[in-house]
Design an enzyme around this catalytic site. Sequence first.
Site, short mmCIF file in Angstrom:
data_model
loop_
_atom_site.label_atom_id
_atom_site.label_comp_id
_atom_site.label_asym_id
_atom_site.label_seq_id
_atom_site.Cartn_x
_atom_site.Cartn_y
_atom_site.Cartn_z
N GLU A 137 0.89 -1.17 0.00
CA GLU A 137 0.00 0.00 0.00
C GLU A 137 0.92 1.21 0.00
O GLU A 137 1.28 1.74 1.04
CB GLU A 137 -0.93 -0.04 1.22
CG GLU A 137 -2.10 0.93 1.10
CD GLU A 137 -1.74 2.33 1.56
OE1 GLU A 137 -1.13 3.08 0.75
OE2 GLU A 137 -2.06 2.67 2.69
N GLU A 146 3.89 9.94 -1.51
CA GLU A 146 4.54 9.14 -0.48
C GLU A 146 5.99 8.77 -0.80
O GLU A 146 6.73 8.34 0.08
CB GLU A 146 3.73 7.86 -0.25
CG GLU A 146 3.87 7.26 1.12
CD GLU A 146 3.03 7.98 2.16
OE1 GLU A 146 3.19 7.67 3.34
OE2 GLU A 146 2.22 8.85 1.80
#
Length: 390
Positions: A137, A146
């Site tokens: 994820e 991210e």
Amino acid sequence: MEGAGEERGGKRARSGGARWASDGAPGGYFAAYSAPGIHADMLADRVRLEAYFAALNAGAVEGKVVLDVGTGTGVLACMAAKAGAAKVVAVDGSAAAAAAAEAMVADNGLGHIVTVVCSPVEELELEEASVDVIVSEWMGYALIYESMLPSVVFARDAFLKPGGLVLPSRALLYAVPFTSHTGMVEELDSASATAAVPELALLDAWDAQQRFGLRWRALRPFFASGSGGLPDAATAARLTVDELEPELVAAEPGLVLDLDLSTVAATELVAGAATLSDLVFSTRATMGTPLAGICLYFDTVFEAADVVLTTSPLSPPTHWAQTLLHLPASAHRQLDLDSHVSGRISLLPDFAPGQERNLAIHLELDEHGEPGPRYAFLLDAVEVRAARAP
């Protein structure tokens, strides 16, 4: 192996090793993942958990060796084990998260299947020559904030056997024009939480229900240790991470980016790469209304399981919410029903060792068929903290 980096002392390594500073080190990449708050957001995200649960239980991991990249609290690794995986290696660079994952694995009696390793995946040593499935994820705000996707690509090139599976297998970024309501301008100066932080009572309830077939009590000490550790901060002037109210969606979604996780290269995920530069989108207005900005959201697709995890403003909310690019008031213009809205978006991820990651976003909207002004936005750690502020 191509893309696997250099061999150093028997370990696969990559340059820029300062990125992999230990927890608490100045600018340490994994420091944020040691705070319970970020994991609380993810556990509170029902849409996220149910999508991964469905994908892992569709038969793709049964009898397979699975590598969970960025395991966090180990929930996905435990799901894979319960779904029939023969072996799961769960890797995370945060010592605090890895300890929570080990407790989760042990409490669920899955230690004979799941091995937790505290290490950057770039420095991971595997007993197996290869793995059958990689699950991760990795998604962040505006899909790539991210800065974790390059690590997934590294793991794929280094460890995945030919014909192996990456879950999710595809990621798509969309742009949606939005309008505003009367109070929206004032709201730009305040932070907005993207998801409720689960309290210990939620973990207790899930443990009693054996939610997703797992025991959850082993995570209580981790979440009891702090409320998140991320300070409040003002939002960026014209970019917010927030839930866009469905009634403010002013057009159909326009596809910006489509990534095939089985083929995308790490060199395609850096600032200036053609994959992320001047990405053309086009859409059609669904109402006559002033154009206030562009909303970015993403879908990830688990093609082998026919599962889609969407962060669309028209779907149930997730902890990612949406990334909203607010145009200056002077740039607002009237949209007519069925009129076309087009432009270009560039994504410029910036991660330097010893610094906090950020993502610059450039937006250029066409006006009367010609390129219009270019607007620059910055999604940085300050904005992320503000998005999580209670």
